[in-house]
Design a protein around this motif. Structure first.
Motif, short mmCIF file in Angstrom:
data_model
loop_
_atom_site.label_atom_id
_atom_site.label_comp_id
_atom_site.label_asym_id
_atom_site.label_seq_id
_atom_site.Cartn_x
_atom_site.Cartn_y
_atom_site.Cartn_z
N LEU A 198 0.86 -1.18 0.00
CA LEU A 198 0.00 0.00 0.00
C LEU A 198 0.89 1.22 0.00
O LEU A 198 1.79 1.35 0.84
CB LEU A 198 -0.90 0.01 1.24
N ALA A 199 0.68 2.10 -0.97
CA ALA A 199 1.41 3.38 -1.01
C ALA A 199 0.45 4.48 -0.61
O ALA A 199 -0.64 4.59 -1.16
CB ALA A 199 1.96 3.64 -2.40
N LEU A 200 0.85 5.27 0.36
CA LEU A 200 0.10 6.45 0.77
C LEU A 200 0.87 7.66 0.27
O LEU A 200 2.01 7.89 0.68
CB LEU A 200 -0.07 6.52 2.29
N TYR A 201 0.26 8.40 -0.66
CA TYR A 201 0.90 9.59 -1.23
C TYR A 201 0.33 10.81 -0.51
O TYR A 201 -0.83 11.18 -0.71
CB TYR A 201 0.62 9.68 -2.73
N LEU A 202 1.15 11.43 0.33
CA LEU A 202 0.75 12.62 1.07
C LEU A 202 0.98 13.85 0.21
O LEU A 202 2.07 14.05 -0.33
CB LEU A 202 1.56 12.74 2.37
N ASN A 203 -0.04 14.68 0.10
CA ASN A 203 0.04 15.90 -0.70
C ASN A 203 1.03 16.87 -0.03
O ASN A 203 0.87 17.21 1.13
CB ASN A 203 -1.35 16.52 -0.82
N GLY A 204 2.01 17.31 -0.78
CA GLY A 204 3.03 18.19 -0.21
C GLY A 204 2.93 19.63 -0.64
O GLY A 204 3.83 20.44 -0.30
N THR A 205 1.89 20.01 -1.37
CA THR A 205 1.84 21.38 -1.89
C THR A 205 0.50 22.08 -1.73
O THR A 205 0.44 23.30 -1.80
CB THR A 205 2.18 21.40 -3.40
N GLU A 206 -0.59 21.35 -1.52
CA GLU A 206 -1.92 21.96 -1.61
C GLU A 206 -2.65 22.13 -0.28
O GLU A 206 -3.78 22.60 -0.26
CB GLU A 206 -2.80 21.14 -2.56
N LEU A 207 -2.02 21.77 0.81
CA LEU A 207 -2.68 21.89 2.12
C LEU A 207 -2.33 23.24 2.75
O LEU A 207 -1.30 23.85 2.40
CB LEU A 207 -2.25 20.75 3.04
N PRO A 208 -3.13 23.71 3.69
CA PRO A 208 -2.80 24.95 4.39
C PRO A 208 -1.43 24.84 5.08
O PRO A 208 -1.08 23.78 5.61
CB PRO A 208 -3.92 25.10 5.42
N ILE A 209 -0.68 25.91 5.07
CA ILE A 209 0.68 25.91 5.63
C ILE A 209 0.69 25.45 7.08
O ILE A 209 1.63 24.79 7.53
CB ILE A 209 1.36 27.30 5.46
N GLU A 210 -0.38 25.75 7.83
CA GLU A 210 -0.46 25.35 9.24
C GLU A 210 -0.44 23.83 9.38
O GLU A 210 0.09 23.30 10.36
CB GLU A 210 -1.74 25.87 9.91
N VAL A 211 -1.02 23.13 8.43
CA VAL A 211 -1.04 21.66 8.48
C VAL A 211 0.39 21.13 8.42
O VAL A 211 0.78 20.27 9.21
CB VAL A 211 -1.90 21.07 7.35
N TYR A 212 1.19 21.66 7.50
CA TYR A 212 2.57 21.21 7.38
C TYR A 212 3.38 21.58 8.62
O TYR A 212 4.29 20.86 9.01
CB TYR A 212 3.22 21.78 6.11
N GLN A 213 3.07 22.71 9.23
CA GLN A 213 3.80 23.16 10.42
C GLN A 213 3.41 22.38 11.67
O GLN A 213 4.25 22.11 12.52
CB GLN A 213 3.55 24.65 10.65
N GLU A 214 2.14 22.01 11.78
CA GLU A 214 1.64 21.40 13.01
C GLU A 214 1.58 19.87 13.00
O GLU A 214 1.53 19.25 14.05
CB GLU A 214 0.24 21.96 13.33
N CYS A 215 1.58 19.27 11.83
CA CYS A 215 1.47 17.81 11.73
C CYS A 215 2.84 17.20 11.46
O CYS A 215 3.72 17.84 10.91
CB CYS A 215 0.49 17.43 10.63
N ASP A 216 2.97 15.93 11.82
CA ASP A 216 4.25 15.24 11.72
C ASP A 216 4.08 13.95 10.93
O ASP A 216 3.27 13.09 11.29
CB ASP A 216 4.76 14.94 13.14
N VAL A 217 4.85 13.81 9.86
CA VAL A 217 4.80 12.59 9.06
C VAL A 217 5.20 11.37 9.88
O VAL A 217 4.69 10.26 9.66
CB VAL A 217 5.64 12.72 7.77
N ASN A 218 6.08 11.55 10.86
CA ASN A 218 6.47 10.41 11.71
C ASN A 218 5.29 9.90 12.53
O ASN A 218 5.18 8.70 12.77
CB ASN A 218 7.64 10.79 12.62
N TYR A 219 4.40 10.80 12.93
CA TYR A 219 3.19 10.37 13.63
C TYR A 219 2.30 9.56 12.69
O TYR A 219 1.72 8.54 13.09
CB TYR A 219 2.42 11.58 14.17
N VAL A 220 2.20 9.97 11.43
CA VAL A 220 1.43 9.23 10.44
C VAL A 220 1.98 7.80 10.32
O VAL A 220 1.23 6.83 10.36
CB VAL A 220 1.44 9.94 9.06
N ILE A 221 3.29 7.69 10.20
CA ILE A 221 3.92 6.37 10.07
C ILE A 221 3.63 5.51 11.30
O ILE A 221 3.20 4.36 11.17
CB ILE A 221 5.44 6.53 9.86
N GLU A 222 3.87 6.06 12.49
CA GLU A 222 3.64 5.31 13.72
C GLU A 222 2.20 4.87 13.85
O GLU A 222 1.91 3.72 14.21
CB GLU A 222 4.03 6.16 14.93
N GLU A 223 1.27 5.77 13.55
CA GLU A 223 -0.14 5.44 13.70
C GLU A 223 -0.58 4.39 12.68
O GLU A 223 -1.31 3.46 13.02
CB GLU A 223 -0.99 6.72 13.57
#
Length: 177
Positions: free
Chosen positions: A96-121
């Motif tokens: 399963l490949a999860l492609y996270l959008n790296g350009t179209e989300l609000p800047i706050e999402v990139y600042q406040e969220c952590d890809v490592n949390y996504v992986i762990e969860e």
């Protein structure tokens, strides 16, 4: 005799080297042969597609023993061993490949969220046997590659999280093995 181990696994070269080292260590311990090369196939944008490991056997009769060593590794469907012109499919895992959008989300999402949390969860949700084995960081997206016995199980176990976690907005899930 040379054999090609085509691995339908999206991993970075350093992870491929680790597989090569483990396999070569086992083969050397039994005097079966050695790793003589390897490579990583990438798409035009740099995303990894698969990798190959070239093996030289000292004795052609040792093929089945080396094949047994290889099949002890986590191997996705679509992988194969090739000796001469014969390709023998191997592998039981689905990807399963999860492609996270790296350009179209609000800047706050990139600042406040952590890809490592996504992986762990996602690994927690896919437990006990779902693991992230590779990733790709591109200009427009980050891809996380998870492998397990069933794509459907992985997908259904993570769909609520992917639908609700802000960093997963506008993401795409694809089956890769």
């Amino acid at each position: 005799m040379n054999i090609l181990f085509h691995l339908n696994l999206r991993i970075q070269p350093v992870e491929r080297f680790m597989i090569e080292d483990r396999l070569e260590e086992k083969m050397n311990a039994k005097g079966l042969g050695s790793i003589i090369g390897g490579g990583t196939l990438q798409a035009s944008d740099g995303e990894i597609q698969s990798c190959d490991i070239e093996i030289e056997l000292i004795n052609e009769d040792d093929y089945e023993e080396v094949k047994t060593m290889i099949t002890e590794l986590p191997i996705p469907k679509g992988s194969y061993l090739q000796k001469k012109e014969d390709k023998e499919p191997i592998g039981t895992l689905e990807g399963l490949a999860l492609y996270l959008n790296g350009t179209e989300l609000p800047i706050e999402v990139y600042q406040e969220c952590d890809v490592n949390y996504v992986i762990e969860e996602l690994e927690r949700l896919m437990a006990p046997d779902g693991k992230m084995l590779g990733y790709y960081e591109g200009n427009e997206y980050t891809a996380l590659y998870f492998y397990r016995k069933s794509f459907q199980q992985m997908n259904s176990s993570c769909e609520v999280f992917v639908a609700t976690y802000p960093l997963c907005q506008k993401s795409i899930i694809k089956q890769i093995a």
